[in-house]
Design a protein around this motif. Structure first.
Motif, PDB file in Angstrom:
ATOM      1  N   LEU A 249      61.397  -9.940  14.345  1.00  0.00           N
ATOM      2  CA  LEU A 249      61.831  -9.050  15.339  1.00  0.00           C
ATOM      3  C   LEU A 249      62.540  -9.303  16.623  1.00  0.00           C
ATOM      4  CD1 LEU A 249      58.951  -6.264  14.812  1.00  0.00           C
ATOM      5  CD2 LEU A 249      61.438  -6.101  13.862  1.00  0.00           C
ATOM      6  N   GLN A 250      62.069 -10.267  17.229  1.00  0.00           N
ATOM      7  CA  GLN A 250      62.544 -10.988  18.482  1.00  0.00           C
ATOM      8  C   GLN A 250      63.932 -11.351  18.310  1.00  0.00           C
ATOM      9  OE1 GLN A 250      59.752 -13.028  20.942  1.00  0.00           O
ATOM     10  NE2 GLN A 250      61.272 -14.074  21.990  1.00  0.00           N
ATOM     11  N   GLN A 251      64.478 -11.928  17.236  1.00  0.00           N
ATOM     12  CA  GLN A 251      65.668 -12.337  16.908  1.00  0.00           C
ATOM     13  C   GLN A 251      66.750 -11.097  16.757  1.00  0.00           C
ATOM     14  OE1 GLN A 251      65.867 -14.833  13.424  1.00  0.00           O
ATOM     15  NE2 GLN A 251      64.340 -16.168  14.489  1.00  0.00           N
ATOM     16  N   GLY A 252      66.148 -10.023  16.023  1.00  0.00           N
ATOM     17  CA  GLY A 252      66.820  -8.923  15.789  1.00  0.00           C
ATOM     18  C   GLY A 252      66.878  -7.724  17.033  1.00  0.00           C
ATOM     19  N   PHE A 253      65.958  -7.913  17.896  1.00  0.00           N
ATOM     20  CA  PHE A 253      65.664  -6.975  19.066  1.00  0.00           C
ATOM     21  C   PHE A 253      65.464  -7.729  20.326  1.00  0.00           C
ATOM     22  CE2 PHE A 253      65.041  -4.572  15.125  1.00  0.00           C
ATOM     23  CZ  PHE A 253      65.703  -3.453  15.147  1.00  0.00           C
ATOM     24  N   PRO A 254      66.289  -8.574  20.819  1.00  0.00           N
ATOM     25  CA  PRO A 254      65.851  -9.542  21.689  1.00  0.00           C
ATOM     26  C   PRO A 254      65.412  -8.774  22.914  1.00  0.00           C
ATOM     27  CG  PRO A 254      68.271  -9.524  21.240  1.00  0.00           C
ATOM     28  CD  PRO A 254      67.400  -8.865  20.206  1.00  0.00           C
ATOM     29  N   ALA A 255      65.941  -7.520  23.179  1.00  0.00           N
ATOM     30  CA  ALA A 255      65.481  -6.823  24.453  1.00  0.00           C
ATOM     31  C   ALA A 255      64.336  -6.065  24.277  1.00  0.00           C
ATOM     32  CB  ALA A 255      66.624  -5.881  24.604  1.00  0.00           C
ATOM     33  N   ALA A 256      63.930  -6.010  23.059  1.00  0.00           N
ATOM     34  CA  ALA A 256      62.424  -5.387  23.058  1.00  0.00           C
ATOM     35  C   ALA A 256      61.265  -6.051  23.531  1.00  0.00           C
ATOM     36  CB  ALA A 256      62.210  -5.001  21.457  1.00  0.00           C
ATOM     37  N   GLN A 257      60.438  -5.058  24.066  1.00  0.00           N
ATOM     38  CA  GLN A 257      59.029  -5.561  24.424  1.00  0.00           C
ATOM     39  C   GLN A 257      58.211  -5.492  23.712  1.00  0.00           C
ATOM     40  OE1 GLN A 257      58.261  -6.256  28.254  1.00  0.00           O
ATOM     41  NE2 GLN A 257      60.171  -6.662  27.806  1.00  0.00           N
ATOM     42  N   MET A 258      57.190  -6.224  23.607  1.00  0.00           N
ATOM     43  CA  MET A 258      56.026  -6.537  22.452  1.00  0.00           C
ATOM     44  C   MET A 258      54.806  -6.495  22.976  1.00  0.00           C
ATOM     45  SD  MET A 258      58.197  -7.642  20.219  1.00  0.00           S
ATOM     46  CE  MET A 258      60.030  -8.324  19.951  1.00  0.00           C
ATOM     47  N   MET A 259      54.140  -5.402  22.271  1.00  0.00           N
ATOM     48  CA  MET A 259      52.591  -5.297  22.657  1.00  0.00           C
ATOM     49  C   MET A 259      52.158  -5.647  21.342  1.00  0.00           C
ATOM     50  SD  MET A 259      50.418  -1.935  23.315  1.00  0.00           S
ATOM     51  CE  MET A 259      48.653  -2.041  23.436  1.00  0.00           C
ATOM     52  N   VAL A 260      51.528  -6.960  21.227  1.00  0.00           N
ATOM     53  CA  VAL A 260      50.796  -7.676  20.233  1.00  0.00           C
ATOM     54  C   VAL A 260      49.339  -7.569  20.339  1.00  0.00           C
ATOM     55  CG1 VAL A 260      50.659  -9.394  18.543  1.00  0.00           C
ATOM     56  CG2 VAL A 260      52.818  -8.941  19.695  1.00  0.00           C
ATOM     57  N   CYS A 261      48.554  -6.748  19.680  1.00  0.00           N
ATOM     58  CA  CYS A 261      47.146  -6.655  20.026  1.00  0.00           C
ATOM     59  C   CYS A 261      46.438  -6.736  18.625  1.00  0.00           C
ATOM     60  CB  CYS A 261      46.784  -5.376  20.977  1.00  0.00           C
ATOM     61  SG  CYS A 261      47.762  -3.970  20.281  1.00  0.00           S
ATOM     62  N   GLY A 262      44.947  -6.422  18.705  1.00  0.00           N
ATOM     63  CA  GLY A 262      44.358  -6.106  17.478  1.00  0.00           C
ATOM     64  C   GLY A 262      42.947  -6.092  17.802  1.00  0.00           C
ATOM     65  N   VAL A 263      42.048  -6.220  16.821  1.00  0.00           N
ATOM     66  CA  VAL A 263      40.690  -6.072  16.942  1.00  0.00           C
ATOM     67  C   VAL A 263      39.769  -7.320  16.478  1.00  0.00           C
ATOM     68  CG1 VAL A 263      40.919  -3.549  16.390  1.00  0.00           C
ATOM     69  CG2 VAL A 263      40.437  -5.020  14.314  1.00  0.00           C
ATOM     70  N   LEU A 264      40.517  -8.457  16.175  1.00  0.00           N
ATOM     71  CA  LEU A 264      39.944  -9.501  15.654  1.00  0.00           C
ATOM     72  C   LEU A 264      39.324 -10.312  16.842  1.00  0.00           C
ATOM     73  CD1 LEU A 264      42.500 -10.503  12.955  1.00  0.00           C
ATOM     74  CD2 LEU A 264      40.173  -9.703  12.711  1.00  0.00           C
ATOM     75  N   GLY A 265      38.072 -10.113  17.364  1.00  0.00           N
ATOM     76  CA  GLY A 265      37.437 -10.590  18.264  1.00  0.00           C
ATOM     77  C   GLY A 265      36.559 -11.775  18.085  1.00  0.00           C
ATOM     78  N   PRO A 266      35.526 -12.154  18.861  1.00  0.00           N
ATOM     79  CA  PRO A 266      34.343 -13.056  18.746  1.00  0.00           C
ATOM     80  C   PRO A 266      33.694 -12.545  17.303  1.00  0.00           C
ATOM     81  CG  PRO A 266      34.724 -12.565  20.743  1.00  0.00           C
ATOM     82  CD  PRO A 266      35.298 -11.616  20.387  1.00  0.00           C
TER      83      PRO A 266
END
Length: 491
Positions: free
Chosen positions: A443-460
């Motif tokens: 996605l970064q290659q296809g949409f270089p201007a996009a902002q990225m919110m990468v998150c999740g629930v995999l904690g300790p």
């Protein structure tokens, strides 16, 4: 619905309303759906070659699609797309309710799962969902079957409060745990329908603790595959052959010594390393100040030789964070050619095979690393043994490239901190992750201007891929509300 000024930040009562909606959605709708999902052994194609015939991936896709459609979100359109010979994807879109919004928010997750693994607690199992003390145990709920349900609920939460949002599209794949080798073909087909992606919300990552929202700033790449050493066509009495026939295990050790320093675990070829950006070192220092020794103490250490726990490779929190996010590392994740101990007679085995998992720094090209690794392991084999390395994935998709997040825009940084403070009572944290999400590089290659919110629930201790995997439901509720709040802030 658009009577509210969309340029105003959310007020405390509006954020609280999002939180209440997310709580109810999880209790009433998401948790029951995920309980059913966990019970289905929808293993990724790498671990179930007959996935199509077994129909388990199809089942979880159908169940998720029916659930989404049952919510009757105004304007929502959903399609299950199936390309010949490839795992299916769910694609949905919800039109903008923000009058002047020109960008699209892309929400991502996956429904395929890792295999069972061993060591589950006696009362738990990979396909036996159990909800206990706010934790939903079982394979895949946190990694990351919850994503499609949370994504739709976040959009619903905004609409229920009359909070305008941009156009939203969802992409839910079923090949991620196999390296997403089917995904590029779908991205090619869907590109005209994605629109101008301004924000990507990826829900397949982790958290440093359960006390705040965490933004993933980098992901490692990976090359995995089977390294096999053959010395005989059949097993021979070890009393007759050993000393004359080279042990396939010893040859394996020699070959691996080309790649890894056995004493330190450092990867030897310079190509597999990259320079760590200064900003990521600074973020690791800030995160280490928050997490402290929990960076390494959270691991389920075995009892060591002196009765204390086994020790990590480093007890320095900053170095520990960098080692699991920006330095290459080799793991052996499976073996073949060995009989069970109860059947291990005095036989010199004809071959040894290891499943290798080589995690790559975010800035190292995955495909080129795969090509170089194959040459390194196979060339000039000791004793002229037959040494082969077969990388996982299809031709043209061997090796996954990691990802380093683009610089945060002011609006997103402000929105993340506001959402984290509103729903967790603490500012957003920033952390690199050691896992791999191939989509992010694509996605970064296809949409270089996009902002990225990468998150999740995999904690300790959530332990994705391993025994006793769980989804921390209280955290997932807050994350759902936080995602909704960030989407509302998207220009």
């Amino acid at each position: 619905m658009n009577a509210r000024d969309p340029n105003l930040p959310l007020q405390p009562d509006e954020a609280s309303a999002l939180g209440r909606f997310a709580d109810a959605a999880w209790d009433e709708r998401i948790l029951p759906a995920l309980t059913d999902y966990v019970a289905v052994p929808a293993k990724s194609p790498m671990f179930d070659a007959d996935w199509s015939a077994h129909g388990l991936i199809e089942r979880v896709v159908r169940d998720a699609a029916l659930w989404v459609e049952s919510r009757r979100v105004p304007g929502l359109r959903l399609e299950v797309i199936r390309l010949e010979g490839r795992t299916p994807v769910i694609f949905f879109e919800v039109p903008a309710t923000k009058a002047d919004a020109s960008d699209t928010v892309l929400l991502y997750g996956h429904l395929d799962k890792q295999p069972e693994f061993t060591g589950w607690r006696r009362d738990l199992g990979p396909w036996t969902p159990k909800y206990e003390d706010g934790l939903l145990y079982g394979r895949g709920g946190a990694d990351d079957g919850y994503a499609v349900y949370a994504a739709i609920s976040a959009i619903e939460a905004l609409q229920a409060q009359g909070l305008p949002h941009p156009r939203c599209v969802g992409l839910i794949e079923t090949c991620e745990e196999s390296g997403s080798y089917d995904l590029p073909a779908y991205l090619d087909v869907l590109r005209p329908r994605l629109g101008n992606v301004g924000l990507v919300v990826c829900l397949d990552s982790g958290a440093g603790n359960y006390d705040q929202l965490w933004l993933t700033t980098s992901l490692r790449g990976m090359v995995s595959g089977v390294l096999k050493v053959e010395v005989l066509t059949e097993g021979i009495h070890s009393g007759d052959a050993s000393g004359l026939v080279p042990s396939s295990f010893r040859v394996m050790r020699q070959v691996l010594d080309r790649l890894e320093d056995a004493e330190t675990g450092n990867l030897l070829p310079g190509f597999f390393h990259c320079e760590i950006p200064g900003s990521r070192i600074e973020q690791a220092q800030a995160t280490a100040a928050v997490l402290g020794d929990e960076v390494w103490k959270r691991m389920p250490w075995a009892c060591g030789a002196d009765g204390g726990p086994v020790l990590p490779t480093t007890t320095d929190p900053v170095e520990g964070l960098l080692r699991r996010t920006w330095r290459p590392t080799l793991s052996v994740t499976g073996v073949d050619g060995f009989p069970e101990l109860k059947n291990a007679g005095n036989v010199l085995r004809p071959h040894t095979a290891f499943k290798l998992s080589l995690r790559l720094p975010p800035l190292v090209d995955g495909h080129e690393a795969s090509v170089r690794l194959k040459a390194l392991l196979e060339d000039n084999a000791p004793y002229n043994a037959k040494v082969t390395f077969h990388p996982d994935g299809r031709a043209g998709a061997l090796g996954a490239t990691g990802w380093n997040a683009p610089e945060l825009s002011t609006w997103l940084e402000d929105a993340l901190n506001a959402a984290s403070t509103a729903h967790f009572g603490a500012p957003c944290g920033y952390i690199g992750q050691g896992g791999t999400i191939p989509l992010m590089s694509m996605l970064q290659q296809g949409f270089p201007a996009a902002q990225m919110m990468v998150c999740g629930v995999l904690g300790p201790k959530s332990n994705a891929h391993g025994p006793n995997e769980f989804l921390h439901v209280p955290y997932a509720k807050k994350l759902t509300a936080a995602v909704a709040q960030v989407i509302a802030a998207c220009p």
